[in-house]
Design a protein around this motif. Structure first.
Motif, mmCIF file in Angstrom:
data_model
loop_
_atom_site.group_PDB
_atom_site.id
_atom_site.type_symbol
_atom_site.label_atom_id
_atom_site.label_comp_id
_atom_site.label_asym_id
_atom_site.label_seq_id
_atom_site.Cartn_x
_atom_site.Cartn_y
_atom_site.Cartn_z
ATOM 1 N N SER A 1 7.540 7.211 2.174
ATOM 2 C CA SER A 1 6.671 7.148 3.365
ATOM 3 C C SER A 1 6.159 5.793 3.481
ATOM 4 O O SER A 1 5.325 5.153 2.540
ATOM 5 N N ARG A 2 6.075 5.079 4.568
ATOM 6 C CA ARG A 2 5.336 3.926 5.002
ATOM 7 C C ARG A 2 3.871 3.974 4.780
ATOM 8 O O ARG A 2 3.213 3.173 4.381
ATOM 9 N N LEU A 3 3.583 5.049 5.462
ATOM 10 C CA LEU A 3 1.912 5.200 5.308
ATOM 11 C C LEU A 3 1.114 5.450 3.943
ATOM 12 O O LEU A 3 0.533 4.664 3.496
ATOM 13 N N VAL A 4 2.237 6.082 3.141
ATOM 14 C CA VAL A 4 1.693 6.268 1.560
ATOM 15 C C VAL A 4 1.715 4.910 1.030
ATOM 16 O O VAL A 4 0.738 4.652 0.125
ATOM 17 N N ALA A 5 2.881 4.103 1.360
ATOM 18 C CA ALA A 5 2.731 2.861 0.334
ATOM 19 C C ALA A 5 1.353 1.977 1.059
ATOM 20 O O ALA A 5 1.123 1.207 0.250
ATOM 21 N N LEU A 6 1.447 2.091 2.299
ATOM 22 C CA LEU A 6 0.136 1.188 2.938
ATOM 23 C C LEU A 6 -1.143 1.569 2.366
ATOM 24 O O LEU A 6 -1.937 0.789 2.044
ATOM 25 N N LEU A 7 -1.319 2.811 2.358
ATOM 26 C CA LEU A 7 -2.578 3.495 1.808
ATOM 27 C C LEU A 7 -2.697 3.177 0.190
ATOM 28 O O LEU A 7 -3.798 2.673 -0.133
ATOM 29 N N LEU A 8 -1.698 3.017 -0.443
ATOM 30 C CA LEU A 8 -1.884 2.792 -1.890
ATOM 31 C C LEU A 8 -1.967 1.249 -1.941
ATOM 32 O O LEU A 8 -2.677 0.781 -2.948
ATOM 33 N N CYS A 9 -1.288 0.692 -1.068
ATOM 34 C CA CYS A 9 -1.861 -0.878 -1.376
ATOM 35 C C CYS A 9 -2.750 -1.349 -0.981
ATOM 36 O O CYS A 9 -3.689 -2.082 -1.507
ATOM 37 N N VAL A 10 -3.692 -0.650 0.040
ATOM 38 C CA VAL A 10 -5.089 -0.858 0.571
ATOM 39 C C VAL A 10 -6.005 -0.610 -0.740
ATOM 40 O O VAL A 10 -6.791 -1.471 -0.897
ATOM 41 N N PHE B 1 4.730 0.931 -8.027
ATOM 42 C CA PHE B 1 5.248 2.066 -8.804
ATOM 43 C C PHE B 1 5.804 3.211 -7.811
ATOM 44 O O PHE B 1 6.698 3.852 -8.051
ATOM 45 N N TYR B 2 5.200 3.399 -6.608
ATOM 46 C CA TYR B 2 5.532 4.586 -5.835
ATOM 47 C C TYR B 2 6.778 4.148 -5.110
ATOM 48 O O TYR B 2 7.523 5.216 -5.006
ATOM 49 N N VAL B 3 7.365 3.038 -5.069
ATOM 50 C CA VAL B 3 8.596 2.781 -4.375
ATOM 51 C C VAL B 3 9.627 2.495 -5.527
ATOM 52 O O VAL B 3 10.858 2.296 -5.219
ATOM 53 N N GLY B 4 9.236 2.763 -6.939
ATOM 54 C CA GLY B 4 10.018 2.665 -7.689
ATOM 55 C C GLY B 4 10.245 1.167 -8.416
ATOM 56 O O GLY B 4 11.194 0.900 -9.255
ATOM 57 N N LYS B 5 9.403 0.203 -7.854
ATOM 58 C CA LYS B 5 9.517 -1.040 -8.528
ATOM 59 C C LYS B 5 8.868 -1.075 -9.758
ATOM 60 O O LYS B 5 7.504 -1.717 -9.818
ATOM 61 N N LEU C 1 3.722 -7.153 4.452
ATOM 62 C CA LEU C 1 5.163 -6.523 4.504
ATOM 63 C C LEU C 1 5.317 -5.323 4.795
ATOM 64 O O LEU C 1 6.217 -4.798 5.720
ATOM 65 N N ILE C 2 4.660 -4.405 4.376
ATOM 66 C CA ILE C 2 4.518 -2.877 4.585
ATOM 67 C C ILE C 2 4.257 -2.879 6.062
ATOM 68 O O ILE C 2 4.842 -1.968 6.721
ATOM 69 N N CYS C 3 3.020 -3.493 6.790
ATOM 70 C CA CYS C 3 2.756 -3.257 8.141
ATOM 71 C C CYS C 3 3.800 -3.703 9.125
ATOM 72 O O CYS C 3 4.074 -2.828 9.842
ATOM 73 N N VAL C 4 4.684 -4.655 8.718
ATOM 74 C CA VAL C 4 5.797 -5.103 9.521
ATOM 75 C C VAL C 4 6.979 -4.439 9.364
ATOM 76 O O VAL C 4 7.826 -4.606 10.081
ATOM 77 N N GLY C 5 7.027 -3.644 8.444
ATOM 78 C CA GLY C 5 8.348 -2.655 8.160
ATOM 79 C C GLY C 5 9.326 -3.499 7.207
ATOM 80 O O GLY C 5 10.542 -3.139 7.329
ATOM 81 N N SER C 6 9.153 -4.457 6.586
ATOM 82 C CA SER C 6 9.909 -5.076 5.825
ATOM 83 C C SER C 6 9.819 -4.995 4.335
ATOM 84 O O SER C 6 10.834 -5.579 3.603
ATOM 85 N N PHE C 7 9.072 -4.157 3.773
ATOM 86 C CA PHE C 7 8.963 -3.801 2.381
ATOM 87 C C PHE C 7 10.066 -3.124 1.997
ATOM 88 O O PHE C 7 10.190 -2.156 2.854
#
Length: 72
Positions: free
Chosen positions: A5-14, A24-28, A52-58
């Motif tokens: 989920s892009r939203l989960v990745a964004l919130l975790l990043c923030v 870690f969430y995306v497996g890296k 990158l997450i905001c623009v959808g390139s992550f």
């Protein structure tokens, strides 16, 4: 396309970006450890990941772009 989920990745990043939790969430795991030890590459890496997450390139560990805002 990634199943993450892009939203989960964004919130975790923030909120936990300097700890690398979004990576870690995306497996890296390797870069997640680097983020953890360097406070998100001194904050610059966290900002870059946020953009990158905001623009959808992550991408996840398999190279798939994380574009979906939800798991559905």
């Amino acid at each position: 396309m990634s199943t993450k989920s892009r939203l989960v990745a964004l919130l975790l990043c923030v909120f936990l970006g300097s700890l690398g939790v979004h990576r870690f969430y995306v497996g890296k795991i390797g870069t997640g450890v680097i983020w953890l030890l360097t406070a998100g590459c001194f904050g610059i890496g966290t900002i870059v990941d946020f953009i990158l997450i905001c623009v959808g390139s992550f991408k996840d560990k398999e190279g798939n772009k994380i574009t979906k805002w939800s798991d559905n």
